[in-house]
Motif scaffolding. Structure first.
Motif, PDB file in Angstrom:
ATOM      1  N   LEU A 164       3.571  25.337 -26.311  1.00  8.58           N
ATOM      2  CA  LEU A 164       2.421  24.729 -25.633  1.00  8.58           C
ATOM      3  C   LEU A 164       2.888  23.842 -24.481  1.00  8.58           C
ATOM      4  O   LEU A 164       2.295  23.868 -23.393  1.00  8.58           O
ATOM      5  CB  LEU A 164       1.601  23.904 -26.629  1.00  8.58           C
ATOM      6  N   ALA A 165       3.941  23.060 -24.713  1.00  6.21           N
ATOM      7  CA  ALA A 165       4.444  22.171 -23.662  1.00  6.21           C
ATOM      8  C   ALA A 165       4.914  22.966 -22.445  1.00  6.21           C
ATOM      9  O   ALA A 165       4.551  22.647 -21.303  1.00  6.21           O
ATOM     10  CB  ALA A 165       5.577  21.314 -24.211  1.00  6.21           C
ATOM     11  N   LEU A 166       5.703  23.986 -22.672  1.00  9.17           N
ATOM     12  CA  LEU A 166       6.218  24.783 -21.563  1.00  9.17           C
ATOM     13  C   LEU A 166       5.087  25.476 -20.823  1.00  9.17           C
ATOM     14  O   LEU A 166       5.126  25.619 -19.596  1.00  9.17           O
ATOM     15  CB  LEU A 166       7.232  25.804 -22.075  1.00  9.17           C
ATOM     16  N   ASP A 167       4.040  25.896 -21.549  1.00  9.83           N
ATOM     17  CA  ASP A 167       2.892  26.532 -20.912  1.00  9.83           C
ATOM     18  C   ASP A 167       2.174  25.565 -19.983  1.00  9.83           C
ATOM     19  O   ASP A 167       1.557  25.994 -18.996  1.00  9.83           O
ATOM     20  CB  ASP A 167       1.936  27.054 -21.982  1.00  9.83           C
ATOM     21  N   ARG A 168       2.260  24.258 -20.292  1.00  8.89           N
ATOM     22  CA  ARG A 168       1.584  23.251 -19.477  1.00  8.89           C
ATOM     23  C   ARG A 168       2.533  22.602 -18.468  1.00  8.89           C
ATOM     24  O   ARG A 168       2.191  21.583 -17.870  1.00  8.89           O
ATOM     25  CB  ARG A 168       0.956  22.194 -20.387  1.00  8.89           C
ATOM     26  N   GLY A 169       3.713  23.154 -18.333  1.00  7.88           N
ATOM     27  CA  GLY A 169       4.657  22.618 -17.357  1.00  7.88           C
ATOM     28  C   GLY A 169       5.345  21.351 -17.799  1.00  7.88           C
ATOM     29  O   GLY A 169       5.870  20.590 -16.969  1.00  7.88           O
ATOM     30  N   ILE A 170       5.353  21.105 -19.092  1.00  9.12           N
ATOM     31  CA  ILE A 170       5.988  19.907 -19.638  1.00  9.12           C
ATOM     32  C   ILE A 170       7.376  20.271 -20.150  1.00  9.12           C
ATOM     33  O   ILE A 170       7.537  21.231 -20.906  1.00  9.12           O
ATOM     34  CB  ILE A 170       5.136  19.318 -20.787  1.00  9.12           C
ATOM     35  N   ARG A 171       8.356  19.512 -19.751  1.00  6.35           N
ATOM     36  CA  ARG A 171       9.731  19.758 -20.176  1.00  6.35           C
ATOM     37  C   ARG A 171       9.956  19.212 -21.584  1.00  6.35           C
ATOM     38  O   ARG A 171       9.484  18.111 -21.916  1.00  6.35           O
ATOM     39  CB  ARG A 171      10.695  19.096 -19.192  1.00  6.35           C
ATOM     40  N   CYS A 172      10.671  19.956 -22.405  1.00  5.00           N
ATOM     41  CA  CYS A 172      10.999  19.524 -23.762  1.00  5.00           C
ATOM     42  C   CYS A 172      12.454  19.086 -23.828  1.00  5.00           C
ATOM     43  O   CYS A 172      13.344  19.768 -23.321  1.00  5.00           O
ATOM     44  CB  CYS A 172      10.759  20.655 -24.759  1.00  5.00           C
ATOM     45  N   VAL A 173      12.676  17.934 -24.477  1.00  8.07           N
ATOM     46  CA  VAL A 173      14.022  17.397 -24.629  1.00  8.07           C
ATOM     47  C   VAL A 173      14.249  17.049 -26.095  1.00  8.07           C
ATOM     48  O   VAL A 173      13.460  16.311 -26.689  1.00  8.07           O
ATOM     49  CB  VAL A 173      14.217  16.134 -23.765  1.00  8.07           C
ATOM     50  N   THR A 174      15.313  17.578 -26.664  1.00  3.99           N
ATOM     51  CA  THR A 174      15.693  17.228 -28.033  1.00  3.99           C
ATOM     52  C   THR A 174      16.678  16.060 -27.988  1.00  3.99           C
ATOM     53  O   THR A 174      17.734  16.158 -27.364  1.00  3.99           O
ATOM     54  CB  THR A 174      16.335  18.428 -28.746  1.00  3.99           C
ATOM     55  N   LEU A 175      16.306  14.960 -28.630  1.00  3.35           N
ATOM     56  CA  LEU A 175      17.122  13.746 -28.596  1.00  3.35           C
ATOM     57  C   LEU A 175      18.117  13.727 -29.752  1.00  3.35           C
ATOM     58  O   LEU A 175      17.763  14.018 -30.892  1.00  3.35           O
ATOM     59  CB  LEU A 175      16.225  12.502 -28.682  1.00  3.35           C
ATOM     60  N   ASP A 176      19.341  13.374 -29.457  1.00  6.09           N
ATOM     61  CA  ASP A 176      20.382  13.171 -30.465  1.00  6.09           C
ATOM     62  C   ASP A 176      20.473  11.664 -30.708  1.00  6.09           C
ATOM     63  O   ASP A 176      21.064  10.932 -29.915  1.00  6.09           O
ATOM     64  CB  ASP A 176      21.713  13.739 -29.969  1.00  6.09           C
ATOM     65  N   TYR A 177      19.885  11.214 -31.803  1.00  7.96           N
ATOM     66  CA  TYR A 177      19.809   9.776 -32.073  1.00  7.96           C
ATOM     67  C   TYR A 177      21.195   9.138 -32.182  1.00  7.96           C
ATOM     68  O   TYR A 177      21.462   8.074 -31.610  1.00  7.96           O
ATOM     69  CB  TYR A 177      19.009   9.546 -33.345  1.00  7.96           C
ATOM     70  N   GLU A 178      22.098   9.788 -32.922  1.00  6.26           N
ATOM     71  CA  GLU A 178      23.433   9.219 -33.101  1.00  6.26           C
ATOM     72  C   GLU A 178      24.178   9.135 -31.768  1.00  6.26           C
ATOM     73  O   GLU A 178      24.890   8.165 -31.499  1.00  6.26           O
ATOM     74  CB  GLU A 178      24.228  10.061 -34.109  1.00  6.26           C
ATOM     75  N   ALA A 179      24.028  10.165 -30.948  1.00  5.29           N
ATOM     76  CA  ALA A 179      24.702  10.138 -29.648  1.00  5.29           C
ATOM     77  C   ALA A 179      24.130   9.038 -28.763  1.00  5.29           C
ATOM     78  O   ALA A 179      24.867   8.358 -28.051  1.00  5.29           O
ATOM     79  CB  ALA A 179      24.572  11.496 -28.973  1.00  5.29           C
ATOM     80  N   LEU A 180      22.813   8.851 -28.818  1.00  4.82           N
ATOM     81  CA  LEU A 180      22.207   7.780 -28.024  1.00  4.82           C
ATOM     82  C   LEU A 180      22.708   6.408 -28.461  1.00  4.82           C
ATOM     83  O   LEU A 180      22.852   5.491 -27.657  1.00  4.82           O
ATOM     84  CB  LEU A 180      20.686   7.839 -28.150  1.00  4.82           C
ATOM     85  N   ARG A 181      22.974   6.274 -29.725  1.00  2.00           N
ATOM     86  CA  ARG A 181      23.513   5.007 -30.228  1.00  2.00           C
ATOM     87  C   ARG A 181      24.988   4.841 -29.900  1.00  2.00           C
ATOM     88  O   ARG A 181      25.565   3.775 -30.112  1.00  2.00           O
ATOM     89  CB  ARG A 181      23.339   4.928 -31.748  1.00  2.00           C
ATOM     90  N   GLY A 182      25.601   5.907 -29.391  1.00  7.02           N
ATOM     91  CA  GLY A 182      27.004   5.835 -29.048  1.00  7.02           C
ATOM     92  C   GLY A 182      27.912   5.880 -30.253  1.00  7.02           C
ATOM     93  O   GLY A 182      29.058   5.423 -30.202  1.00  7.02           O
TER      94      GLY A 182
END
Length: 231
Positions: free
Chosen positions: A204-222
């Motif tokens: 649905l997101a891609l159909d509406r031109g919305i980009r999807c991003v999968t977040l890596d929580y551990e990587a974001l925490r460094g």
């Protein structure tokens, strides 16, 4: 909290009838009035229980119960229904009470607020040259999690979820409709970011031109060396 280990039998009467024959069990009486009967199995789920509002009283066993070796009876009555829980104590092995105080509640790691703060701190996770404008950007229907600019200077609205489903995409779509009415912001693109995104939501997101991003929580925490996974 009162914690009792006893050989007991239990009878429940209410919407249905249930009987637990004599066995050694853990009985818990909590400060909120709830009474729970646990065995040494079945994980966290009690064998039987009475949830508040309810009241418990300790009564003398009747003659038939005395003949069966019952030394005490707990009678638990629900405050709004006619449900009753009758716990017959045959032998008490341990009986103790403890003041646990006020519980601060469960603090979940990786909740949306933490993901939002981490992504705002590391906004270039979404792309080189990206910059943060504001967290919790206000709109007439609620705040957008993150408003930022991409490397070209275009405005981007980011909606963050722990588990991305269709409702989250619909929410971001409504935000984008409002934001794109503001000539100072338009055109506004959308990014739907989550630790996991359901296939239907991604479609649905891609159909509406919305980009999807999968977040890596551990990587974001460094906390590890994994590269941020964007797809």
């Amino acid at each position: 909290m009162r914690v009792v280990i006893a050989r007991c039998s239990v009878d429940y009467e209410g919407a249905l009838q249930a009987h637990l024959p004599p066995a050694t069990r853990l009985l818990m009486v909590k400060a909120d009035g709830s009474v729970l009967v646990h065995s040494d199995g079945g994980s966290y789920k009690p064998l039987n229980w009475m949830a508040p509002p309810c009241a418990m009283s300790e009564v003398e066993p009747d003659d038939a119960e005395r003949e069966e070796g019952v030394c005490a009876v707990w009678l638990v009555r629900h405050g709004r229904r006619e449900d009753t829980l009758r716990i017959r104590l045959h032998e008490v092995l341990s009986d103790s009470s403890h003041d646990l105080g006020v519980d601060p509640g469960l603090v979940k790691d990786g909740v949306e607020a933490q993901l939002q703060a981490l992504l705002a701190q590391h906004i270039q996770t979404l792309g080189a040259g990206w910059s943060l404008l504001r967290r919790e950007f206000p709109t007439a229907i609620g705040p957008v999690d993150i408003l930022c600019r991409d490397s070209t200077g275009a405005t981007v609205a980011v909606e963050i979820k722990r588990r991305g489903d269709i409702d989250g995409v619909e929410q971001l779509t409504r935000y984008l409709e409002l934001l794109n009415r503001d000539p100072h912001l338009a055109p506004v693109a959308g990014v739907f970011a989550a630790q996991a995104i359901r296939p239907q939501a991604r479609t649905l997101a891609l159909d509406r031109g919305i980009r999807c991003v999968t977040l890596d929580y551990e990587a974001l925490r460094g906390m590890d060396d994994a590269e941020h996974r964007l797809f």
